[in-house]
Design a protein around this motif. Sequence first.
Motif, PDB file in Angstrom:
ATOM      1  N   ARG A 149       0.743  -1.175  -0.035  1.00  0.00           N
ATOM      2  CA  ARG A 149      -0.078   0.207   0.123  1.00  0.00           C
ATOM      3  C   ARG A 149       0.879   1.113   0.063  1.00  0.00           C
ATOM      4  N   ARG A 192       1.108   5.207   0.557  1.00  0.00           N
ATOM      5  CA  ARG A 192       0.216   6.103   1.057  1.00  0.00           C
ATOM      6  C   ARG A 192       0.291   7.372   0.326  1.00  0.00           C
ATOM      7  N   PRO A 193      -0.708   8.236   0.522  1.00  0.00           N
ATOM      8  CA  PRO A 193      -0.671   9.520  -0.349  1.00  0.00           C
ATOM      9  C   PRO A 193       0.500  10.546   0.345  1.00  0.00           C
ATOM     10  N   THR A 234       9.166   4.246   8.775  1.00  0.00           N
ATOM     11  CA  THR A 234       8.531   4.974   9.702  1.00  0.00           C
ATOM     12  C   THR A 234       7.706   5.944   8.935  1.00  0.00           C
ATOM     13  N   SER A 235       6.660   6.341   9.312  1.00  0.00           N
ATOM     14  CA  SER A 235       5.736   7.264   8.711  1.00  0.00           C
ATOM     15  C   SER A 235       5.115   6.777   7.274  1.00  0.00           C
ATOM     16  N   SER A 236       5.301   5.254   7.130  1.00  0.00           N
ATOM     17  CA  SER A 236       4.735   4.965   5.679  1.00  0.00           C
ATOM     18  C   SER A 236       3.232   4.936   5.729  1.00  0.00           C
ATOM     19  N   GLY A 237       2.513   4.832   6.970  1.00  0.00           N
ATOM     20  CA  GLY A 237       1.166   4.676   7.130  1.00  0.00           C
ATOM     21  C   GLY A 237       1.165   3.370   7.621  1.00  0.00           C
ATOM     22  N   LYS A 238       1.807   2.708   8.523  1.00  0.00           N
ATOM     23  CA  LYS A 238       1.270   1.398   9.223  1.00  0.00           C
ATOM     24  C   LYS A 238       0.193   1.628  10.172  1.00  0.00           C
ATOM     25  N   THR A 239       0.366   2.470  11.121  1.00  0.00           N
ATOM     26  CA  THR A 239      -0.359   2.757  11.963  1.00  0.00           C
ATOM     27  C   THR A 239      -1.895   3.063  11.637  1.00  0.00           C
ATOM     28  N   HIS A 240      -2.010   4.005  10.520  1.00  0.00           N
ATOM     29  CA  HIS A 240      -2.952   4.390   9.693  1.00  0.00           C
ATOM     30  C   HIS A 240      -3.660   3.051   9.358  1.00  0.00           C
ATOM     31  N   ASN A 264       7.483  11.962  11.777  1.00  0.00           N
ATOM     32  CA  ASN A 264       6.197  11.381  11.942  1.00  0.00           C
ATOM     33  C   ASN A 264       5.827  11.887  13.415  1.00  0.00           C
ATOM     34  N   SER A 311       5.153   9.105  15.895  1.00  0.00           N
ATOM     35  CA  SER A 311       5.686   7.876  15.624  1.00  0.00           C
ATOM     36  C   SER A 311       5.669   6.807  16.736  1.00  0.00           C
ATOM     37  N   SER A 312       5.297   5.578  16.075  1.00  0.00           N
ATOM     38  CA  SER A 312       5.207   4.491  17.171  1.00  0.00           C
ATOM     39  C   SER A 312       6.601   4.222  17.407  1.00  0.00           C
ATOM     40  N   GLY A 353       8.584   1.517  12.714  1.00  0.00           N
ATOM     41  CA  GLY A 353       9.234   1.498  11.280  1.00  0.00           C
ATOM     42  C   GLY A 353      10.833   1.635  11.523  1.00  0.00           C
TER      43      GLY A 353
END
Length: 708
Positions: A12, A14-15, A93-99, A202, A205-206, A238
Amino acid sequence: MANSYRVKIAARLRPPITNEINDEGVQVQLADNGVSYISVPNPRDVSQIFKFPFTSCYGHDSTQEEIFDNDVRPLIDIVYSGVTVTVFAYGVTSSGKTHTMQGTKTQPGIIPRAVEALFEKQSGLQRYRANFAVSYMEIYKDEVYDLLVDRDNAPKLPVRENEAGVVFVANLTALPVASYENFERIYARASKHRSVASTNLNRASSRSHAILTITVTISDPVENRTLSGKLNLVDLAGSENNKMTGNDPSRMAESSAINKSLSVLGQVVHALNQGASRIPYRNSKLTRLLQDALGGSSVGLLICNLAPGVKFRQDTLNTLNFAVRTKNIENKPVVNERDNRPPPKPHFAAVQQAPPKLAPAVLPNLAHNAPSSSRPSLAPLSRPSSSGSSRVPRPSIASYSGVNRLSQTMLPPPIPQSQLQKATLTLTDKEIDERIAKAVEAEVARRLEERERERTKEEAVRREEDARRMATGKAKEDSAAKAAHTPSGAATPNGQRQIEIDSELKKRLEELEQKLEDSSKEIQMVDALSPVSRKRTGRAYVALARSHSQKGNLELALDLYRKAETYVPDNIRLKERIIEIEYAVKHDTAFHPSPKRPKKTRSRKKKQSSRSDYSIAQSDTDSLTQAESTDGLNSKGKEKENFGLKLTNAVLLQVGSPPKRVAADMLEGAGTPRKHKKGKVSVDEDDSDDGDWEQWEPPAPTKKQEVL
Ligand SMILES: Nc1ncnc2c1ncn2[C@@H]1O[C@H](COP(=O)(O)OP(=O)(O)OP(=O)(O)O)[C@@H](O)[C@H]1O
């Protein structure tokens, strides 16, 4: 061998988010053949495009709903089939995993949607019942913490492995979840406990890997079985480039732990692809806990989250390379089923049962996206009819201080090996029946063979005797002499009656013998299983043995007594009888049974009441009693001469001319009639009087009693 299923991959993109340039460095494409792929220019030669085809590729405009319906919803049915399913989001990191996994209130991600779908499915159940429990943990700097408890007091939880090789987190909370709203509250509170920090890439960030587990326990009250499916939803931290994240020392320590665990994850995947003999699962807590999803027994879905743009190009390539290696990993899913029925009593036919193996799950082809409308029913996955249950799930949740807290894991909990084996050794009723049927068939065949041998032997003896009589020419004289010596000979009406009785006796005994031989499988099975039936069969053999001993066929009688002994090996009287006959056979002497014990009052009463029904004269009975009580004590002469007749009468008292019902019972049943009330015969189910075998009366069957 269990079926293998590859880990499914979805990618996936992300935008772009705030301040990010949309340079279209990474794109989702659709090939002419309909296969979607991710295209990334080679950082060293941009004219060269790398293509990464995956079954599911989602572009920046993809929706949460789309991903869930295409790739996750079909897994809900698999969870309901008692299989563990692991979905994990991987990416820089910030690629949209949590989203993707958690989402937002307006765009809920996989976790809330999956739980909602589990509850939806629950409401449609009729025969089955489903209960849910949730646990939630994070792996922060390679330590495991419980997210369902107050963060300040949360201790580091140990990762353990039980004797069955199942990895679990000790003392992890498992909360029962009654409704989706209930879950939302628990999850919202727990998510606040997760370690999150702001970085340059992020702002939320997690800093940890988070693993949420929903355990679904499906009970089948009809069959008394329980399936235990699990859904592990993993939001990985991430990978980070510290230059890009601008981490301070404390963030760098976190980053280092994150990168290290992700590096071990990469090594595990690599080792699995290489078919290495040692897979380095133990090198990090993350890989230990994901062991079941990577080359283990769960169904896996890896979602690769990609950040757009040239800025992340190298990270994107790393992620996609990881995905390519992961998609070659094969898992062997198993159904976690527990049979709650009490274990069957150990039986000779089941003793040799080989321990059954874990039941492999037969899953639909997950490589294809299942349309959401084609959801199978409760147990959509065909499970092989394994002779035993597969992995035994953890026991039910125990209550502790208002919170159900016990060893809980994303994977099944520790189970003592002995218990596990006991559970897996359990046989189904059908299997037991089949084994019994086979054993009985073998026993019947053996008996028939034995009987055939006896018949041949008897025949030979009779022919020999006939030949001898023919040779001496005295057969007629012998017969006449015998008649002359018989007090109630054939010449008189009584004599005629005696012959009729003898012939009736012979016929009935033969029928009884035949019934013994021809008993149905079920009856034989009961004989084999029930001590009472064994005793009764033993008695039947004793009756036959006695009739043969009366006829002078001592060898045959001895054989039958020995057979009786196999059914009642502890009967002392029977052992004595065998010794006596053995002696008589060995020394070619007449057989004189040892004196009878005095009869019990109850038995005498019963006998007397029975006598009145029988057509044999009271004087005959008296003479029998007299003969029995003095057998072996009196001088041999006259008593010896009449011995055969008297014993014959003894049998006649039991078999000869009883009331019709009793007569029928005698030929069909194997119990012992105890009371005669209003013409009815009842049978004591368990006759504990083993001693007086020669007093055995043919029985009357009860409703559930077998028929010989
Ligand atoms: N598909 C998407 N649509 C819209 N916004 C998205 C999407 N994916 C991610 N974002 C946004 O991008 C940002 C980073 O996403 P997210 O926190 O999910 O990344 P992450 O991979 O979990 O990062 P980390 O590993 O640092 O935790 C967030 O602000 C998030 O809202």
